[in-house]
Design an enzyme around this catalytic site. Structure first.
Site, PDB file in Angstrom:
ATOM      1  N   GLU A 282       0.823  -1.221   0.000  1.00 35.19           N
ATOM      2  CA  GLU A 282       0.000   0.000   0.000  1.00 35.19           C
ATOM      3  C   GLU A 282       0.855   1.268   0.000  1.00 35.19           C
ATOM      4  OE1 GLU A 282      -2.741  -0.530   3.302  1.00 35.19           O
ATOM      5  OE2 GLU A 282      -4.098  -1.649   2.018  1.00 35.19           O
ATOM      6  N   ASP A 355      -8.274  -9.230   4.264  1.00 34.84           N
ATOM      7  CA  ASP A 355      -8.087  -8.063   5.133  1.00 34.84           C
ATOM      8  C   ASP A 355      -9.149  -7.957   6.217  1.00 34.84           C
ATOM      9  OD1 ASP A 355      -7.183  -5.747   6.199  1.00 34.84           O
ATOM     10  OD2 ASP A 355      -7.767  -4.452   4.548  1.00 34.84           O
ATOM     11  N   GLU A 383     -12.586  -2.123  12.162  1.00 33.86           N
ATOM     12  CA  GLU A 383     -12.574  -1.444  10.871  1.00 33.86           C
ATOM     13  C   GLU A 383     -13.726  -1.906   9.985  1.00 33.86           C
ATOM     14  OE1 GLU A 383      -8.915  -1.899   8.683  1.00 33.86           O
ATOM     15  OE2 GLU A 383      -9.766  -1.006   6.863  1.00 33.86           O
TER      16      GLU A 383
HETATM   17  O1  GCW Z   1      -7.042  -2.953   6.582  1.00 36.15           O
HETATM   18  C1  GCW Z   1      -6.250  -2.138   5.785  1.00 36.15           C
HETATM   19  C2  GCW Z   1      -6.618  -0.775   6.244  1.00 36.15           C
HETATM   20  C3  GCW Z   1      -5.478   0.198   6.243  1.00 36.15           C
HETATM   21  C4  GCW Z   1      -4.304  -0.449   6.941  1.00 36.15           C
HETATM   22  C5  GCW Z   1      -3.898  -1.689   6.179  1.00 36.15           C
HETATM   23  C6  GCW Z   1      -2.781  -2.464   6.857  1.00 36.15           C
HETATM   24  C7  GCW Z   1      -2.617   0.531   8.333  1.00 36.15           C
HETATM   25  O2  GCW Z   1      -7.698  -0.319   5.486  1.00 36.15           O
HETATM   26  O3  GCW Z   1      -5.937   1.353   6.905  1.00 36.15           O
HETATM   27  O4  GCW Z   1      -3.221   0.430   7.082  1.00 36.15           O
HETATM   28  O5  GCW Z   1      -4.977  -2.560   6.075  1.00 36.15           O
HETATM   29  O6  GCW Z   1      -3.097  -3.388   7.572  1.00 36.15           O
HETATM   30  O7  GCW Z   1      -1.639  -2.143   6.650  1.00 36.15           O
END
Ligand code: GCW
Length: 702
Positions: A282, A355, A383
């Site tokens: 990311e 995720d 989240e």
């Molecule tokens: O779950 C996703 C999130 C991001 C997060 C990323 C990660 C810290 O949307 O906000 O960043 O994973 O775990 O690195």
């Protein structure tokens, strides 16, 4: 009014604020009712001093002040170490006239003191005779804060960061707010022994001297509670902080810079735990920027830490926009490196391959590594499970992962057993949970979100504990010991995760959220990357729904060992709670119930709505057992949750209906809001802050 906890100016000020903020809605309140005391509520435990007592003194004080039984408690350091207790375990002997708690270390006695208080507060003392031996399953039980240096918290829903970097006094540590000692004692009471202070999307500045001195101050406050400090690093720190031309892990200057930085840290913080790293994920920088591998990067840092006993937790959360199946990427990227990592590196793997979705199968990488130490990362902050608006007790979800059998070495090679080092020998074992703590008065936003912090610690110490047990013991300490209360709310808690799966994305659906907030339904949502769009995952079309990960599709099933590979691959044997994760099925596919996929989907959503609605009734039925302030705080949120459940269903089902062309089956409530309206709706959460519940669409409960 109980004002026993007024031990410092800060505490008084915060308490007055809490009172003031409640005065306009006519609620009766006491300072203890604002939820700040966490699971110390039944003890009305005083806020600890910022600095002063040693570990042993804290243990002794726990007993001196809060032990209510006539039987004396003796806390005894073993003269000679008892091997099976390790450094943190303890034994409590209930067989004599006095109760004798013994351990090899002061921190072992501290944990024993909390165990005794827990047994007392949950009415379990009478049942103890003989010896109780307790040793943590994982050596490093770590919280990951996604706290930014500017005070915001990524995916945090409980206000701002606890760490007030501008205010932390590095010269006079005792002058700091005692909130830090409160935080440390809360962690110690559930066995958490490490905390990563800053976000994995790391600002390199955390490694500058100014910050490190403040980190040192926090480490000193935490130390008596057995809580070690770790940091997330930015892999490009040598470029950012020292103006080096590169951050290539094989460059001599870069290596020298990290060695010096690590030595500097250990000089300040001799028990520094190590680093957490998000690299080449990311947008974060990493060794691949220089044509190097994750192993090159991790080992360079690990080598610097090794002389001091520090570890690297290197995350496996990697994926790139071009991949046709994101769920496969961690295995594809990390398996070629199996065996190349230094033995103070652990690969930190999210519980599922995508995720933190409400339900995912376990990440297949756990079962693949042969020569690499793995650790599980779970997300305590919600989240994807309703932020701090929804009551979702997460323990069942995490336990589902730890209990999953990978079949790596035949039956019994569960994710838990592997990461505890029971299947292959590990030099280090660890587990991580992404924190839900912020500076809200009640720490976690939703009073019940505290249960997830609590449960994470209890699970990291003992993964065998059941969700029922953890929920019930938390309720007894936090709210009330009344049997009716504990029975009904305990059941609600245990059911809440499955309810959330049902009203958000049942049957293996995933990532149908609105982005970037991940709150609310948005199966139509668009993004700058295909793999951030819900359609990438649900693949709704005229011919059906779901992601084909079978051998005819992406082939992700092949990352699982037999019998799972065949089980998931065959639609007839694939568990239905994951069926749309692994299969793309026609809308009229016959489910085991005899219903079509479409009807099953609609009715499962409805069942989630019904569950969420029933939570409101259950809560109303226990009003007499709960103080007014927490009762109404929770009630407001439970009503929001029940309305959100309808919103989720209205949006998701009407959107899919465009493809299925099928009607709502009998047993489903009619839609309350039209799709066109819901599609225009944006809740516009900025900076991941609390989504302020009144900004969501209007729904009615019957
Ligand atoms: O779950 C996703 C999130 C991001 C997060 C990323 C990660 C810290 O949307 O906000 O960043 O994973 O775990 O690195």
């Amino acid at each position: 009014m109980r004002i026993k906890n007024l031990t410092s100016i800060t505490f008084v000020a915060a308490g007055l604020l809490a009172l003031a903020s409640c005065s306009n809605n006519n609620t009766r309140t006491t300072i203890g009712d604002d939820g700040h005391l966490l699971w110390f509520n039944s003890l009305q435990m005083e806020a600890p001093a910022t600095l002063g007592p040693t570990t042993l003194q804290i243990a002794q004080e726990n007993i001196a002040k809060y032990w209510k039984s006539d039987r004396k408690v003796e806390l005894k350091l073993n003269n000679e170490a008892v091997a099976e207790l390790g450094t943190e375990g303890f034994e409590i002997d209930f067989s004599g006239a006095n109760i004798c708690a013994s351990a090899n270390s002061e921190v072992g006695l501290l944990y024993a003191s909390y165990e005794l208080l827990r047994l007392q507060e949950t009415d379990e003392l009478a049942a103890q005779n003989g010896k109780l031996t307790s040793v943590p399953a994982f050596e490093r039980r770590v919280l990951n804060h996604w706290d930014n240096l500017d005070g915001t918290v990524e995916r945090g829903f409980a206000g701002h960061s606890l760490w007030k970097w501008d205010e932390i006094n590095a010269d006079d540590v005792a002058a700091n707010s005692n909130i830090y000692a409160e935080y440390a004692s809360a962690n110690a009471s559930v066995g958490i022994n490490g905390t990563v202070l800053n976000n994995v999307n790391a600002n390199a500045d955390i490694l500058t001297e100014d910050y490190l001195l403040k980190v040192k101050a926090l480490a000193e406050i935490f130390r008596p509670y057995g809580l070690k400090v770790y940091l997330s690093l930015n892999f490009a720190a040598p470029k950012h902080l020292a103006n080096l031309e590169t951050s290539d892990p094989l460059d001599n200057e870069v290596v020298a810079w990290w060695n010096a930085k690590v030595a500097e840290i250990y000089k300040l913080i001799p028990d520094f735990g190590g680093f957490l790293v998000k690299a080449n994920s990311e947008g974060q920088s990493g060794p691949q920027d220089y044509g190097r591998t994750h192993a090159d990067g991790a080992n360079m840092i690990a080598k610097a830490l090794e002389p001091f006993g520090g570890i690297v937790m290197w995350r496996a959360f990697v994926y790139d926009a071009q991949s046709p199946d994101r769920a496969k990427q961690a295995v594809e990227e990390f398996m070629p490196l199996d065996g190349q990592f230094a033995d103070n590196v652990l690969i930190q793997i999210k519980n599922g391959p995508v995720d933190f979705q409400p339900r995912e199968p376990f990440s297949p990488l756990f079962g693949q590594f042969e020569k690499t130490q793995a650790m599980v990362e779970v997300q305590i902050t919600q989240e994807y499970l309703g932020h701090s608006n929804h009551l979702v007790f997460m323990h069942p979800m995490w336990k589902e992962c730890l209990d999953s059998d990978t079949y790596e070495r035949g039956e019994g090679s569960t994710v838990g057993a592997i990461t505890e080092g029971k299947v292959m020998p590990y030099k280090y074992t660890a587990i991580a949970g992404v924190s839900n703590v912020g500076n809200d008065r009640n720490w976690c936003g939703h009073h019940f979100a505290q249960a997830n912090w609590y449960a994470y610690g209890r699970m990291a110490w003992n993964p065998e504990l059941s969700s029922e047990q953890i929920a019930n013991e938390w309720l007894m300490q936090t709210f009330s010991k009344e049997k009716k209360f504990v029975d009904s709310v305990g059941k609600l808690m245990v059911a809440s995760r499955e309810a959330c799966v049902k009203y958000e994305m049942p049957l293996g659906l995933h990532h149908t959220f609105k982005g970037p907030d991940h709150y609310g339904p948005g199966p139509w949502d668009r993004s700058i990357r295909p793999d951030w769009e819900p359609a990438y995952y649900h693949k709704a079309a005229a011919d059906g729904l779901g992601f084909d990960r079978t051998m005819k599709g992406s082939g992700a099933v092949a990352q699982y060992h037999e019998p799972l590979k065949s089980l998931y691959n065959d639609v007839a044997t694939c568990p239905e709670n994951l069926i749309l994760w692994f299969h793309h099925l026609p809308w009229d596919y016959k489910m085991k119930s005899g219903r079509t996929l479409w009807d099953e989907l609609c009715l499962t959503f409805q069942s989630g709505i019904n569950d969420a609605r029933s939570f409101v009734d259950i809560w109303n039925s226990v009003e007499q057992y709960v103080d007014h302030q927490r009762f109404s705080d929770v009630k407001v949120r439970l009503e929001r949750q029940a309305k959100d459940a309808i919103w989720w269903r209205d949006a998701t089902i009407q959107y899919f209906q465009q493809f299925s062309g099928m009607a709502l089956p009998d047993g489903c409530q009619p839609f309350q809001q039209k799709l066109e309206k819901l599609m225009k709706y944006r809740i516009g959460i900025t900076n991941y802050e609390n989504p302020k519940i009144e900004t969501l669409p209007e729904y009615k409960l019957d």
